[in-house]
Design a protein around this motif. Structure first.
Motif, PDB file in Angstrom:
ATOM      1  N   TYR A  94       3.081  -3.027   5.357  1.00  0.00           N
ATOM      2  CA  TYR A  94       2.558  -2.128   6.446  1.00  0.00           C
ATOM      3  C   TYR A  94       1.084  -1.256   6.001  1.00  0.00           C
ATOM      4  CZ  TYR A  94       2.943   2.367   8.969  1.00  0.00           C
ATOM      5  OH  TYR A  94       3.036   3.270   9.860  1.00  0.00           O
ATOM      6  N   ALA A  95       0.423  -1.142   7.085  1.00  0.00           N
ATOM      7  CA  ALA A  95      -0.983  -0.604   6.805  1.00  0.00           C
ATOM      8  C   ALA A  95      -1.003   0.902   7.535  1.00  0.00           C
ATOM      9  CB  ALA A  95      -1.964  -1.443   7.211  1.00  0.00           C
ATOM     10  N   PRO A  96      -0.820   1.877   7.087  1.00  0.00           N
ATOM     11  CA  PRO A  96      -0.988   3.326   7.239  1.00  0.00           C
ATOM     12  C   PRO A  96      -2.288   3.336   8.103  1.00  0.00           C
ATOM     13  CG  PRO A  96      -0.285   3.237   5.155  1.00  0.00           C
ATOM     14  CD  PRO A  96      -0.868   1.962   5.177  1.00  0.00           C
ATOM     15  N   SER A  97      -2.431   4.155   9.181  1.00  0.00           N
ATOM     16  CA  SER A  97      -3.456   4.223  10.113  1.00  0.00           C
ATOM     17  C   SER A  97      -4.509   5.207   9.103  1.00  0.00           C
ATOM     18  CB  SER A  97      -3.094   5.045  11.427  1.00  0.00           C
ATOM     19  OG  SER A  97      -2.378   6.058  11.167  1.00  0.00           O
ATOM     20  N   SER A  98      -4.205   5.946   8.260  1.00  0.00           N
ATOM     21  CA  SER A  98      -5.176   6.901   7.682  1.00  0.00           C
ATOM     22  C   SER A  98      -4.856   7.332   6.353  1.00  0.00           C
ATOM     23  CB  SER A  98      -5.464   7.993   8.474  1.00  0.00           C
ATOM     24  OG  SER A  98      -4.112   8.812   8.441  1.00  0.00           O
ATOM     25  N   ASP A  99      -5.886   7.707   5.556  1.00  0.00           N
ATOM     26  CA  ASP A  99      -5.449   8.363   4.318  1.00  0.00           C
ATOM     27  C   ASP A  99      -4.092   9.291   4.343  1.00  0.00           C
ATOM     28  OD1 ASP A  99      -7.208   6.732   3.159  1.00  0.00           O
ATOM     29  OD2 ASP A  99      -8.738   8.082   2.821  1.00  0.00           O
ATOM     30  N   ALA A 100      -4.304  10.380   5.298  1.00  0.00           N
ATOM     31  CA  ALA A 100      -3.189  11.122   5.399  1.00  0.00           C
ATOM     32  C   ALA A 100      -1.805  10.602   5.545  1.00  0.00           C
ATOM     33  CB  ALA A 100      -3.451  12.214   6.719  1.00  0.00           C
ATOM     34  N   GLU A 101      -2.020   9.543   6.447  1.00  0.00           N
ATOM     35  CA  GLU A 101      -0.526   8.896   6.631  1.00  0.00           C
ATOM     36  C   GLU A 101      -0.209   8.070   5.581  1.00  0.00           C
ATOM     37  OE1 GLU A 101       1.669   8.659   9.087  1.00  0.00           O
ATOM     38  OE2 GLU A 101       0.530  10.331   9.656  1.00  0.00           O
ATOM     39  N   ARG A 102      -1.195   7.500   4.650  1.00  0.00           N
ATOM     40  CA  ARG A 102      -0.607   6.800   3.429  1.00  0.00           C
ATOM     41  C   ARG A 102      -0.224   7.728   2.475  1.00  0.00           C
ATOM     42  NH1 ARG A 102      -2.479   2.170   1.638  1.00  0.00           N
ATOM     43  NH2 ARG A 102      -4.156   2.299   3.111  1.00  0.00           N
ATOM     44  N   GLU A 103      -0.620   8.914   2.341  1.00  0.00           N
ATOM     45  CA  GLU A 103      -0.075   9.929   1.537  1.00  0.00           C
ATOM     46  C   GLU A 103       1.183  10.484   1.976  1.00  0.00           C
ATOM     47  OE1 GLU A 103      -2.755  13.128   0.998  1.00  0.00           O
ATOM     48  OE2 GLU A 103      -4.370  12.097   0.340  1.00  0.00           O
ATOM     49  N   ARG A 104       1.457  10.533   3.150  1.00  0.00           N
ATOM     50  CA  ARG A 104       2.649  10.960   3.711  1.00  0.00           C
ATOM     51  C   ARG A 104       3.835   9.884   3.459  1.00  0.00           C
ATOM     52  NH1 ARG A 104       4.528  13.293   9.641  1.00  0.00           N
ATOM     53  NH2 ARG A 104       3.311  11.543  10.438  1.00  0.00           N
ATOM     54  N   LEU A 105       3.325   8.680   3.564  1.00  0.00           N
ATOM     55  CA  LEU A 105       4.417   7.451   3.307  1.00  0.00           C
ATOM     56  C   LEU A 105       4.643   7.199   1.787  1.00  0.00           C
ATOM     57  CD1 LEU A 105       5.992   4.970   4.130  1.00  0.00           C
ATOM     58  CD2 LEU A 105       3.692   3.635   4.144  1.00  0.00           C
ATOM     59  N   ASP A 106       3.624   7.744   0.973  1.00  0.00           N
ATOM     60  CA  ASP A 106       3.943   7.675  -0.456  1.00  0.00           C
ATOM     61  C   ASP A 106       4.944   8.741  -0.777  1.00  0.00           C
ATOM     62  OD1 ASP A 106       2.376   5.709  -1.207  1.00  0.00           O
ATOM     63  OD2 ASP A 106       0.570   6.810  -1.695  1.00  0.00           O
ATOM     64  N   GLN A 156       2.584   2.592  -8.701  1.00  0.00           N
ATOM     65  CA  GLN A 156       3.429   1.573  -8.963  1.00  0.00           C
ATOM     66  C   GLN A 156       4.260   1.150  -7.548  1.00  0.00           C
ATOM     67  OE1 GLN A 156       4.488  -0.991 -11.026  1.00  0.00           O
ATOM     68  NE2 GLN A 156       2.428  -0.890 -11.772  1.00  0.00           N
ATOM     69  N   ALA A 157       4.768   2.499  -7.306  1.00  0.00           N
ATOM     70  CA  ALA A 157       5.553   2.269  -5.884  1.00  0.00           C
ATOM     71  C   ALA A 157       4.941   1.801  -4.577  1.00  0.00           C
ATOM     72  CB  ALA A 157       6.143   3.744  -5.555  1.00  0.00           C
ATOM     73  N   HIS A 158       3.674   2.315  -4.904  1.00  0.00           N
ATOM     74  CA  HIS A 158       2.919   1.659  -3.598  1.00  0.00           C
ATOM     75  C   HIS A 158       2.736   0.059  -3.571  1.00  0.00           C
ATOM     76  CE1 HIS A 158      -0.081   1.516  -0.581  1.00  0.00           C
ATOM     77  NE2 HIS A 158      -1.024   1.143  -1.078  1.00  0.00           N
ATOM     78  N   ALA A 159       2.535  -0.323  -5.108  1.00  0.00           N
ATOM     79  CA  ALA A 159       2.180  -1.564  -5.326  1.00  0.00           C
ATOM     80  C   ALA A 159       3.292  -2.510  -4.768  1.00  0.00           C
ATOM     81  CB  ALA A 159       1.531  -2.113  -6.596  1.00  0.00           C
ATOM     82  N   LYS A 160       4.607  -1.705  -4.933  1.00  0.00           N
ATOM     83  CA  LYS A 160       5.550  -2.698  -5.061  1.00  0.00           C
ATOM     84  C   LYS A 160       6.261  -2.671  -3.659  1.00  0.00           C
ATOM     85  CE  LYS A 160       8.165  -4.029  -8.148  1.00  0.00           C
ATOM     86  NZ  LYS A 160       8.411  -5.303  -8.621  1.00  0.00           N
ATOM     87  N   ASP A 161       5.531  -1.963  -2.854  1.00  0.00           N
ATOM     88  CA  ASP A 161       5.856  -1.974  -1.360  1.00  0.00           C
ATOM     89  C   ASP A 161       6.205  -3.468  -0.766  1.00  0.00           C
ATOM     90  OD1 ASP A 161       6.153  -1.449   1.445  1.00  0.00           O
ATOM     91  OD2 ASP A 161       4.051  -1.635   1.675  1.00  0.00           O
ATOM     92  N   GLY A 162       7.250  -3.643  -0.058  1.00  0.00           N
ATOM     93  CA  GLY A 162       7.503  -4.984   0.277  1.00  0.00           C
ATOM     94  C   GLY A 162       6.925  -5.299   1.674  1.00  0.00           C
ATOM     95  N   THR A 163       6.466  -4.405   2.430  1.00  0.00           N
ATOM     96  CA  THR A 163       6.207  -4.667   3.707  1.00  0.00           C
ATOM     97  C   THR A 163       4.722  -4.880   4.463  1.00  0.00           C
ATOM     98  OG1 THR A 163       5.565  -2.451   4.182  1.00  0.00           O
ATOM     99  CG2 THR A 163       7.931  -2.774   4.097  1.00  0.00           C
TER     100      THR A 163
END
Lengths: 521, 332
Positions: free
Chosen positions: A442-454, A433-440
Motif C-alpha cells: 500500500y502506498a500512502p499518498s504523502s509523507d504525512a499519510e505515511r507517518e500516520r500509517l506508521d 522494520q515495521a514498515h519494511a515488513k508491511d505485507g500490503t
C-alpha cells in the motif's frame, strides 16, 4: 429470598420457550454434584485423548459437515492443546503446516479445504493454527503465507458500506470482519483503505438489546446492496437513511463485533475524518453500557449453573462461555473498567487453599460470575468420555471442546490491557522494520499519510501485545489442578503464540514479558 | 446414474482431483466413498471451469451430503446464471433443501442471490410466505429471520411486502410471547427501518408500542424479551424511563396489587397477571434505572434496588449490580 435453585419464573403462563427452558433446567440440575462443586475436576487427560484422537486418527464421517471448515478443525484441536498446556512434536507440526498450506488459495487467503474457494473464516483459522505450529524460515509456514495476495483478496471482498463479503459470491457477516481484522492485525496488513467504513458498519450492527447481529442493511444508505457490485466504485452515502440490523442480538456476532471494535480503536482515534465520505464527521460510536448489560444478562441462573446463553430467552450452551463470557472483559476494556495493572508471569500460580477458593471476592474485578461459569463447564460441559459439549446429554465435538475450554480459561484468568506492557513494547519499537515488513504494498499518498500509517501500525501492535494477566486474580474452581492456560481475549491464542507471530510480522523484538520483573515474593 | 461418478461413463472425460496430492494430512475426515468421489470430480470440474447441466447435478449431490460446502454453492450459482436456468425453477428446487438444512448459512444466501437476480416483487412476496412455513418449524431460526428482514428492506414494497408484518408478529407472540426473534422483528419493522405507511404519526406509534409491550409484560412479567423491547422503544424515541414509573411500580413489589375490587381499570397501566411471580427482576432493574436517570436523592433508591439484586434477587449478576452502584455513586 430467592432460593438458590429456583427455576426461571414462568408467571403461570407457559409457552414453548418456557417448557424447553424447564426441561433444560431439569437436566442441568441433575449434573450439580451433591457434595458441591469445590472438588469438581477438569478431566484433562480425557480431553487430551479426545483431541489427540481427532488429530492423529482423524474425524469420523459425521464431520463431513465440516469439510469446508478444515482449518477450523485444526485450529480447534491445536489451540485446545495449547489451553490444556500440551506442546506438539516437530513431526506433527511439520505435517500440520503442510496440511494448512495445501489450503492456501493461489489467489490469496485460505480455503475451507484444498481446491475450495478462499474464505475469511478459514483464513483466520489457518493463520491462527500457523501461529501455534509455525515459525519463520524454510518449512516453518510463516513465510509461505502470501500476504500480498491475501491483502488483495481482502480488498476484493470490500463493500461500499465498509463491510466485507466472507468469500466471492458470499454473504456479509461480522464473523468475517472479525476474522479479517484479526488476521490483518497479526500479519501487519492494516491500511486505511482496508479499514475505511468498518467502524461505521459495525456500529450499525448493534441492536436495541445491546448485543450485535450478523449484518446490517446497506441499501438505503448506499446506492445499492448488490453483493457483486464493484467495490472500487465511489461510496455515495446518505447519512440520514436507516441501516437496520438484520437479525437479533447474538453471542457469536456480539463477540466478533466487540473484538473488532477493540482492535479498531487505534484506527478510530487516528483517522477520525475517515468517518463518512460525504462530510459527516461524527465519530462512529457504539453503546458500550448496553453491550455490557446484554453480555451479563446472558449468564444463566444458578439452576442453569451460570452457563451463558447466546440470545435472550434461548438456552445455555457451553460455546457461549467464550463468545459471551469472553466478551465481558472486552466490554469492560471499552468502558475503562479494566484498569492498568502489573502483569503476572505465566509461571506464577496462585496460592489456593484446600478448596481452591481463596479470596474470591476481593481479588476479582470481573463483571460476570467467573466461579459459576467454571461450574457450568466442569459439571455440565464435560462429556464423560472426553471432549466438551453444548450441554448434557449432547455428544462432545471439536468446536465445543475448544470454546468450552477457552471459556473456562476466560473464567479462570483475567487478561486485560496493561499500560506498562504497552509502554515497554513501544519503547523498543522499530518503525523502519515495521514498515519494511508491511505485507500490503500500500502506498500512502504523502509523507504525512505515511507517518500516520506508521503510527497506526505502532499503536495496533502495542495494543495487541499489551494484554496480560492481572496479578493475583486467577481463580480455579475445583482447585489449581484444574488450571488451564490463559488465552488472548482478542485472538483466542495464548499470548506466547500471538506475541510470536506479531513480533515476526512487525519485525520487532519487544522486551520479554517476564524480564526485569522486580522480585516481589 | 450409478452410485459413483468414477463408474459413470458420462463423467469419463473429467479427470478427478484428489484432495491431498503430496501431503499426508493431519486431522483428516473419514468421508464416505460417495462424498470423496463427488468432491474429487468437483475439484476436476473447478479446474476446467465447466458449467453444465451435469455440474448442476453434481453440486446438488455434494450439497445434499454437505450443505455447508460454500464452494459448491458458489459454483452452482455461477452455473445457474451461465446456463440461464429459470431462477424461479431453481428457487423451487431449493425449497426442500432449505427446509431440510435450515440451520445452514449457504442455503439462505443462495436464495438471496437468486432473488436479487430475479428482481421480482412477486417472487419476494412468495418468498415471505415460504419463510412463514419455515418459521412454523423453527420459530427462532436466525438465518431465516435475518433473510426475511433483508427481503423486506431490499424489495421495500410497502403494500405488497411490509403491510402484513405487524399482524404476523402479533400471531407469533400470541403463540409464544417469549419468542425474542419475533420481538426483534417488531423493532425492525416499527423503528429500525424508517417509517411504514400509516405510521407517520410517531407519537401515536410510540403510544401504540408502549401499550403493546406493557400488555405483554402484564401477561408474563418476567419475560426479558418484552422488557428489552420496552427499553429499546424508550431509548430509540429518547423517552425518559420515568414516563413508565406508574406502570412499573406494581411489578417491583412482592405482593401483586389487589385486583377487581376497584371499578376503575387503568388501561395505560395494566397490572401484573394473577400468576405473576413478583417482584420481577427486570422490573426492579427498570425502576433502578429510573432512579439513576433522575439522579440526586433518587440515586440512593437506585442503590437500594441494586443491593437487593446483588445480594438476594439476582445473585448471579452480583458483580454487575455492584458495578452499577460504584458507577452511579461516582457520577453522582
Amino acid at each position: 429470598m430467592v432460593s438458590q435453585l429456583d427455576p426461571t419464573p414462568t408467571d403461570g403462563y407457559g409457552t414453548s420457550t418456557s417448557s424447553l427452558q424447564r426441561e433444560t433446567e431439569d437436566i442441568i440440575t441433575r449434573h450439580i454434584p451433591t457434595q458441591g462443586t469445590a472438588h469438581a475436576e477438569l478431566q484433562k487427560k480425557l480431553h487430551f485423548e479426545f483431541l489427540l484422537r481427532n488429530l492423529r486418527q482423524g474425524f469420523p464421517e459425521r464431520y463431513t459437515s465440516q469439510d469446508a471448515s478444515q482449518p477450523w478443525l485444526i485450529y480447534w484441536t491445536l489451540h485446545g492443546f495449547s489451553i490444556l498446556g500440551v506442546g506438539l512434536d516437530d513431526q506433527t507440526k511439520k505435517r500440520t503446516i503442510e496440511t494448512l498450506l495445501a489450503m492456501q488459495h493461489p489467489d490469496g487467503g485460505f480455503a475451507g479445504g484444498p481446491g475450495q474457494a478462499a474464505h475469511l473464516l478459514p483464513t483466520y483459522a489457518a493463520v491462527c493454527s500457523l501461529a501455534v505450529v509455525g515459525r519463520p524460515g524454510d518449512g516453518g509456514g510463516w513465510d509461505a503465507i502470501d500476504r500480498k495476495k491475501m491483502y488483495d483478496f481482502f480488498m476484493s471482498l470490500k463493500q461500499r458500506d465498509g463491510s466485507f463479503l466472507v468469500s466471492h459470491h458470499g454473504e456479509v457477516d461480522v464473523r468475517g470482519i472479525y476474522c479479517l481484522l484479526s488476521v490483518a492485525t497479526l500479519l501487519n496488513l492494516l491500511t486505511p483503505d482496508l479499514l475505511a467504513g468498518v467502524p461505521e458498519f459495525l456500529a450499525t450492527c448493534q441492536t436495541y438489546e445491546g448485543g450485535f447481529c450478523n449484518a446490517s442493511f446497506p441499501g438505503w444508505a448506499f446506492e445499492a446492496d448488490d453483493p457483486e457490485a464493484p467495490s472500487d466504485s465511489p461510496r455515495t452515502y446518505d447519512p440520514s437513511a436507516p441501516r437496520p440490523p438484520l437479525g437479533e442480538a447474538h453471542g457469536g456476532y456480539t463477540f466478533c463485533a466487540t473484538a473488532s471494535w477493540v482492535l479498531l480503536q487505534p484506527y478510530i482515534k487516528l483517522y477520525p475524518s475517515a468517518a463518512g465520505d460525504s462530510g459527516s464527521s461524527s465519530t462512529p460510536a457504539i453503546n458500550t453500557r448496553a453491550l455490557l448489560r446484554w453480555c451479563v444478562q446472558m449468564q444463566g441462573l444458578p439452576i442453569e449453573l451460570g452457563g451463558f446463553k447466546g440470545r435472550t430467552n434461548k438456552l445455555v450452551d457451553g460455546c457461549y462461555s467464550w463468545w459471551v463470557g469472553g466478551c465481558v472483559v472486552l466490554a469492560e476494556t471499552l468502558l475503562g473498567v479494566a484498569g492498568t495493572h502489573e502483569s503476572v508471569p505465566e509461571e506464577h500460580h496462585e496460592e489456593n487453599d484446600e478448596d481452591g477458593q481463596k479470596a474470591w471476592d476481593d481479588a476479582d474485578d470481573s463483571l460476570f460470575n467467573r466461579k459459576a461459569l467454571q461450574e457450568y463447564i466442569l459439571c455440565a460441559g464435560q462429556h464423560p468420555a472426553g471432549g466438551l459439549r453444548d450441554k448434557p446429554p449432547k455428544p462432545a465435538d471439536a468446536y465445543h471442546t475448544l470454546y468450552c475450554t477457552a471459556g473456562l480459561s476466560a473464567a479462570q484468568h483475567r487478561v486485560i490491557p496493561s499500560e506498562a506492557r504497552a509502554k515497554a513494547v513501544i519503547s523498543a519499537w522499530n518503525a523502519s522494520q515495521a514498515h519494511a515488513k508491511d505485507g500490503t504494498a500500500y502506498a500512502p499518498s504523502s509523507d504525512a499519510e505515511r507517518e500516520r500509517l506508521d503510527e497506526l501500525r505502532k499503536r495496533i501492535f502495542a495494543h495487541a501485545m499489551s494484554w496480560s494477566e492481572e496479578e493475583g486474580t486467577a481463580v480455579y474452581v475445583g482447585g489449581a489442578a484444574n488450571r488451564v492456560n490463559a488465552t488472548h481475549p482478542l485472538f483466542n491464542l495464548t499470548v506466547t503464540h500471538s506475541d510470536g507471530i506479531l513480533s515476526y510480522f512487525y519485525g520487532q523484538t519487544p522486551p520479554s514479558r517476564y524480564a526485569n520483573k522486580p522480585a516481589t515474593k | 446414474m450409478s452410485e459413483l461418478l468414477a463408474d459413470d461413463p458420462e463423467w469419463a472425460d473429467v479427470v478427478p482431483i484428489r484432495q491431498y496430492e503430496d501431503v499426508n494430512p493431519i486431522a483428516p475426515i473419514f468421508y464416505s466413498e460417495e462424498y470423496k468421489d463427488a468432491t474429487d470430480y468437483f475439484r476436476g470440474v473447478l479446474k476446467t471451469g465447466e458449467m453444465s447441466p451435469r455440474v448442476l447435478r453434481l453440486t446438488e449431490r455434494i450439497i445434499r451430503m454437505n450443505p455447508a460446502h460454500y464452494t459448491a454453492w458458489q459454483h452452482r450459482y455461477k452455473t445457474v446464471i451461465a446456463l440461464k436456468i429459470p431462477l424461479e425453477q431453481e428457487l423451487e428446487l431449493m425449497n426442500e433443501i432449505a427446509t431440510t438444512f435450515l440451520k445452514t448459512y449457504q442455503v439462505w444466501h443462495h436464495r438471496r442471490l437468486l432473488l436479487t437476480a430475479l428482481n421480482s416483487i412477486d417472487a419476494a412476496a412468495r418468498e415471505l410466505e415460504f419463510l412463514k412455513t419455515v418459521l412454523r418449524a423453527d420459530a427462532k431460526n436466525y438465518h431465516t429471520w435475518s433473510f426475511r428482514q433483508w427481503i423486506l428492506a431490499h424489495f421495500n414494497k410497502e403494500g405488497r411486502l411490509w403491510a402484513g408484518e405487524r399482524a404476523y408478529i402479533e400471531d407469533l407472540l400470541e403463540q409464544d410471547v417469549r419468542n425474542n426473534s419475533a420481538w426483534h422483528h417488531r423493532f425492525f419493522v416499527v423503528f429500525a427501518s424508517g417509517v411504514r405507511l400509516g405510521d407517520e404519526d410517531r407519537d401515536q406509534v410510540l403510544r401504540r408500542e408502549l401499550s403493546f409491550a406493557k400488555e405483554k409484560i402484564a401477561l408474563a412479567p418476567n419475560n426479558s424479551s418484552a422488557w428489552n423491547y420496552l427499553r429499546g422503544t424508550l431509548e430509540h424515541t429518547n423517552t425518559p424511563f420515568s414516563a413508565l414509573a406508574v406502570f412499573v411500580e406494581p411489578y417491583t413489589t412482592s405482593q401483586p396489587p389487589s385486583r377487581g375490587t376497584d371499578d376503575v381499570v387503568d388501561l395505560d397501566n395494566p397490572p401484573p397477571s394473577a400468576g405473576a411471580q413478583l417482584p420481577a427482576t427486570p422490573a426492579l432493574e427498570f425502576m433502578a434505572d429510573i432512579y439513576e436517570q433522575e439522579g440526586g436523592n433518587a440515586t440512593g433508591k437506585a442503590v437500594e434496588i441494586w443491593k437487593s439484586l446483588a445480594n438476594e434477587k439476582d445473585v448471579m449478576r452480583k458483580k454487575y449490580w455492584e458495578y452499577r452502584i460504584r458507577n452511579a455513586l461516582s457520577n453522582a
